[in-house]
Design a protein around this motif. Structure first.
Motif, PDB file in Angstrom:
ATOM      1  N   LYS A  33       0.728  -1.101   0.135  1.00 31.81           N
ATOM      2  CA  LYS A  33       0.107  -0.109  -0.128  1.00 31.81           C
ATOM      3  C   LYS A  33       0.682   1.313  -0.012  1.00 31.81           C
ATOM      4  O   LYS A  33       0.400   2.393  -0.552  1.00 31.81           O
ATOM      5  CB  LYS A  33      -0.927   0.028   1.060  1.00 31.81           C
ATOM      6  CG  LYS A  33      -2.042  -0.916   1.061  1.00 31.81           C
ATOM      7  CD  LYS A  33      -3.432  -0.448   2.083  1.00 31.81           C
ATOM      8  CE  LYS A  33      -4.458  -1.467   1.471  1.00 31.81           C
ATOM      9  NZ  LYS A  33      -4.958  -2.438   2.327  1.00 31.81           N
TER      10      LYS A  33
ATOM     11  N   GLY B  68      -3.620   3.217  -3.588  1.00 38.81           N
ATOM     12  CA  GLY B  68      -4.413   2.355  -3.596  1.00 38.81           C
ATOM     13  C   GLY B  68      -3.715   1.062  -3.646  1.00 38.81           C
ATOM     14  O   GLY B  68      -4.322  -0.044  -3.816  1.00 38.81           O
TER      15      GLY B  68
ATOM     16  N   TYR C 269     -13.613 -10.172  -0.928  1.00 37.16           N
ATOM     17  CA  TYR C 269     -12.273  -9.900  -0.897  1.00 37.16           C
ATOM     18  C   TYR C 269     -12.199  -9.693   0.772  1.00 37.16           C
ATOM     19  O   TYR C 269     -12.545  -8.512   1.174  1.00 37.16           O
ATOM     20  CB  TYR C 269     -11.700  -8.784  -1.698  1.00 37.16           C
ATOM     21  CG  TYR C 269     -10.560  -7.837  -1.318  1.00 37.16           C
ATOM     22  CD1 TYR C 269      -9.589  -8.143  -0.340  1.00 37.16           C
ATOM     23  CD2 TYR C 269     -10.326  -7.001  -2.262  1.00 37.16           C
ATOM     24  CE1 TYR C 269      -8.691  -7.151  -0.025  1.00 37.16           C
ATOM     25  CE2 TYR C 269      -9.171  -6.222  -2.019  1.00 37.16           C
ATOM     26  CZ  TYR C 269      -8.456  -6.324  -1.159  1.00 37.16           C
ATOM     27  OH  TYR C 269      -7.405  -5.526  -0.715  1.00 37.16           O
TER      28      TYR C 269
ATOM     29  N   ASN D 104     -14.006  -6.148   1.361  1.00 34.54           N
ATOM     30  CA  ASN D 104     -14.250  -5.494   0.120  1.00 34.54           C
ATOM     31  C   ASN D 104     -15.094  -6.303  -0.747  1.00 34.54           C
ATOM     32  O   ASN D 104     -14.995  -7.645  -0.440  1.00 34.54           O
ATOM     33  CB  ASN D 104     -12.715  -5.092  -0.557  1.00 34.54           C
ATOM     34  CG  ASN D 104     -12.174  -4.380   0.187  1.00 34.54           C
ATOM     35  OD1 ASN D 104     -12.375  -3.042   0.870  1.00 34.54           O
ATOM     36  ND2 ASN D 104     -10.717  -4.336   0.347  1.00 34.54           N
TER      37      ASN D 104
ATOM     38  N   ARG E 253     -15.433  -6.349  -3.865  1.00 29.78           N
ATOM     39  CA  ARG E 253     -14.924  -6.286  -5.384  1.00 29.78           C
ATOM     40  C   ARG E 253     -13.486  -6.982  -5.296  1.00 29.78           C
ATOM     41  O   ARG E 253     -13.169  -7.275  -4.384  1.00 29.78           O
ATOM     42  CB  ARG E 253     -15.075  -4.928  -5.632  1.00 29.78           C
ATOM     43  CG  ARG E 253     -14.197  -4.081  -4.498  1.00 29.78           C
ATOM     44  CD  ARG E 253     -13.750  -2.575  -4.803  1.00 29.78           C
ATOM     45  NE  ARG E 253     -13.191  -2.332  -3.493  1.00 29.78           N
ATOM     46  CZ  ARG E 253     -11.852  -2.258  -3.210  1.00 29.78           C
ATOM     47  NH1 ARG E 253     -11.068  -2.854  -3.838  1.00 29.78           N
ATOM     48  NH2 ARG E 253     -11.462  -1.915  -2.129  1.00 29.78           N
TER      49      ARG E 253
ATOM     50  N   GLY F 257      -9.408  -6.805  -5.587  1.00 25.50           N
ATOM     51  CA  GLY F 257      -8.674  -5.689  -5.182  1.00 25.50           C
ATOM     52  C   GLY F 257      -8.039  -5.298  -6.601  1.00 25.50           C
ATOM     53  O   GLY F 257      -7.925  -5.966  -7.280  1.00 25.50           O
ATOM     54  N   ASP F 258      -7.602  -4.000  -6.516  1.00 27.05           N
ATOM     55  CA  ASP F 258      -6.724  -3.403  -7.669  1.00 27.05           C
ATOM     56  C   ASP F 258      -5.384  -2.905  -7.020  1.00 27.05           C
ATOM     57  O   ASP F 258      -5.606  -1.846  -6.118  1.00 27.05           O
ATOM     58  CB  ASP F 258      -7.659  -2.329  -8.332  1.00 27.05           C
ATOM     59  CG  ASP F 258      -6.913  -1.898  -9.744  1.00 27.05           C
ATOM     60  OD1 ASP F 258      -6.028  -2.880 -10.211  1.00 27.05           O
ATOM     61  OD2 ASP F 258      -7.498  -1.043 -10.379  1.00 27.05           O
ATOM     62  N   PRO F 259      -4.375  -3.222  -7.210  1.00 28.47           N
ATOM     63  CA  PRO F 259      -3.746  -4.215  -8.525  1.00 28.47           C
ATOM     64  C   PRO F 259      -4.029  -5.663  -8.323  1.00 28.47           C
ATOM     65  O   PRO F 259      -3.802  -6.645  -9.550  1.00 28.47           O
ATOM     66  CB  PRO F 259      -2.546  -3.798  -8.661  1.00 28.47           C
ATOM     67  CG  PRO F 259      -1.914  -3.759  -7.246  1.00 28.47           C
ATOM     68  CD  PRO F 259      -3.027  -2.891  -6.444  1.00 28.47           C
ATOM     69  N   GLU F 260      -4.359  -6.329  -7.058  1.00 33.83           N
ATOM     70  CA  GLU F 260      -4.427  -7.720  -6.847  1.00 33.83           C
ATOM     71  C   GLU F 260      -5.155  -8.484  -8.105  1.00 33.83           C
ATOM     72  O   GLU F 260      -4.766  -9.721  -8.335  1.00 33.83           O
ATOM     73  CB  GLU F 260      -5.217  -8.301  -5.830  1.00 33.83           C
ATOM     74  CG  GLU F 260      -4.456  -7.609  -4.389  1.00 33.83           C
ATOM     75  CD  GLU F 260      -5.200  -6.273  -3.876  1.00 33.83           C
ATOM     76  OE1 GLU F 260      -5.293  -5.549  -4.675  1.00 33.83           O
ATOM     77  OE2 GLU F 260      -5.019  -6.027  -2.561  1.00 33.83           O
TER      78      GLU F 260
HETATM   79  N1  GLY Z   1      -5.343  -2.802  -3.607  1.00 34.97           N
HETATM   80  C1  GLY Z   1      -6.250  -2.543  -2.506  1.00 34.97           C
HETATM   81  C2  GLY Z   1      -7.725  -2.465  -2.796  1.00 34.97           C
HETATM   82  O1  GLY Z   1      -8.009  -2.565  -3.868  1.00 34.97           O
HETATM   83  O2  GLY Z   1      -8.460  -2.139  -1.826  1.00 34.97           O
END
Ligand code: GLY
Ligand code: AMP
Length: 451
Positions: A242, A254, A297, A313, A315, A317-320
């Protein structure tokens, strides 16, 4: 920019090439992805490989999605605009990337007009939309998470701080684009955090309430599962980075990079997470009358007492999502459809055995102020390297040039036998990209490599 080396099973404007394939299928679909980040480019890429995908749209998308889908000029939070477009264009299936439209009820509105979608209802999206809702659910159903208090008034919140020891964590209840969590090392920092959130309204209405939590020690990791209301199908674990700079220094972003799987989550830990956190949550949401459908998530702290939930979460994750999509061997569209249609009990997913890692390239200055419009060269060369997949986030193309158009701009993703090898490959690909106005961390994957 070129995507020639990528599978283009679903190329648009090239129907004849795909005709044989489509004739063999019972049913092919028009799919729309909502969002414009690296997550959405990775979803477009994975879904475009499915023989079930006939036409692919992305709203609003970026320069990367533009190469494999039709970009639609509708913002991801324009719920009524998205529903109208999906209806008017006979979209069969909508995959919702970010949390805001989910919390605002996009899935409910699509369902109301009989359009299938991937993503939870607004009621179920409260798992991310309200940290207070999530904490109360954990308390009621014995799901392991930090001790907490929930307050809608600053004095009561401060009084709670007096009775508990620092370090302590102060969180805005609502969505705050990942910025609403303040780790406070002492009482004064905690008071300031309460004032920042509740009195100065730093995150607007998200700060109507605060959650104050025990500080948990351990290793952070993420865990993803598909959920169809009743059945949960584990995807994989991941670890995010992060902080903006090397050594986990600097402001929170993010996410500057990630890899899957996370070595701290072995098979036994996966079973424990499914048994103690994911499955009890699914039962709890059904019992509360808000069955959960979509990807769940879980942001976890792996403590000495076992895994504890830090946040949910609703949705990917971004970038996961980028390394997850590259790691998955199975047809992603089939899996997301099974999730939407309540058929996850019939699905078995296959994965590449390799490690997959993404390094984010961001505009200089991110997460603070940054410039847009600088030119990026060499992406095609990076993408041509075997095992490398470059996903776009804040990009646009203008007169054949690729320009930066956001904070996080590219996700350079690599798949290899180990995290160390994937890291080496990702940085080799980054060397092929010419973008002086960008930066990246040089240590993505360090935790797994150091183990
Ligand atoms: N990479 C963390 C998020 O998508 O919340
Ligand atoms: P969240 O958005 O709730 O995941 O919080 C953002 C970050 O704050 C997490 O990734 C952790 O690094 C940290 N954090 C949140 N809650 C706690 C907690 N109770 N104890 C320790 N660290 C936390």
């Amino acid at each position: 920019m070129s995507f020639q080396s990528w599978p283009t099973v679903c190329m648009l404007g090239n129907r004849d090439v795909n005709k044989d394939k489509r004739d063999k299928e019972d049913f092919t679909m028009k799919v729309m992805i909502v969002g414009s980040g690296g997550r959405e480019h990775a979803l477009c890429w994975a879904i475009s490989k499915s023989p079930k995908c006939d036409e692919l749209f992305c709203a609003p998308g970026n320069a990367g999605t533009d190469s494999i889908a039709i970009n639609i000029d509708i913002q991801a939070d324009d719920v009524s605009g998205l529903v109208a477009y999906a209806k008017d264009n006979a979209i069969d299936f909508v995959v919702i990337g970010p949390e805001v439209p989910l919390v605002e009820g996009l899935a409910d509105e699509l369902t109301a007009v009989d359009i299938k979608c991937f993503g939870p209802s607004a009621a179920a999206a409260q798992l991310e939309g309200s940290k207070g809702f999530m904490k109360d659910l954990c308390a009621k159903y014995d799901i392991p998470s930090a001790e907490y208090g929930r307050f809608d008034e600053p004095d009561a919140a401060k009084e709670f701080i007096l009775r508990h020891h620092a370090p302590i964590v102060v969180k805005a209840d609502g969505l705050a684009a990942g910025k609403g969590v303040i780790i406070s090392r002492n009482e004064n920092e905690a008071y300031a955090a309460i004032d920042h959130i509740m009195t100065e309204r730093a995150f607007g209405a998200a700060g109507d309430e605060v959650i104050i939590e025990e500080f948990m020690e351990g290793e952070e990791a993420s865990f993803f599962a598909l959920v169809d209301g009743e059945t949960a199908l584990p995807l994989r674990s991941a670890q995010d980075h992060k902080a903006a700079h090397d050594g986990d220094e600097g402001p929170n972003t993010g996410g500057m990079g990630a890899y899957t799987p996370a070595p701290v989550i072995d098979d036994a830990m996966t079973t424990q997470i499914m048994d103690e956190i994911i499955n009890p949550t699914i039962k709890a949401m059904a019992a509360e009358g808000a069955p959960y459908k979509g990807v769940l998530y879980a942001g976890l702290m792996i403590t000495e007492e076992g895994p504890k939930l830090m946040e949910f979460n609703v949705r990917f994750g971004d970038p996961e999502c980028q390394p997850l999509m590259v790691a998955m061997k199975s047809d992603v569209l089939e899996a997301l459809l099974a999730c939407a249609e309540g058929r996850l009990d019939k699905i078995k997913l296959e994965w590449h055995d390799d490690a997959t890692l993404v390094v984010v390239l961001a505009a200089a200055g991110y997460p603070g102020p940054y410039k847009k419009g600088s030119e990026i060269k060499g992406v095609a060369n990076a993408n041509d390297i075997d095992g490398v997949f470059v996903f776009h986030a804040g990009t646009e193309s203008q007169n054949g040039s690729l320009l930066a158009n956001g904070g996080r701009v590219l996700g350079v993703t690599a798949r290899a036998k180990t995290v160390a090898k994937a890291q080496k490959l990702a940085y080799k690909a980054i060397d092929a990209i010419d973008w002086p106005e960008g930066f990246c961390r040089s240590d993505i994957g360090w935790r797994a490599i150091d183990r």
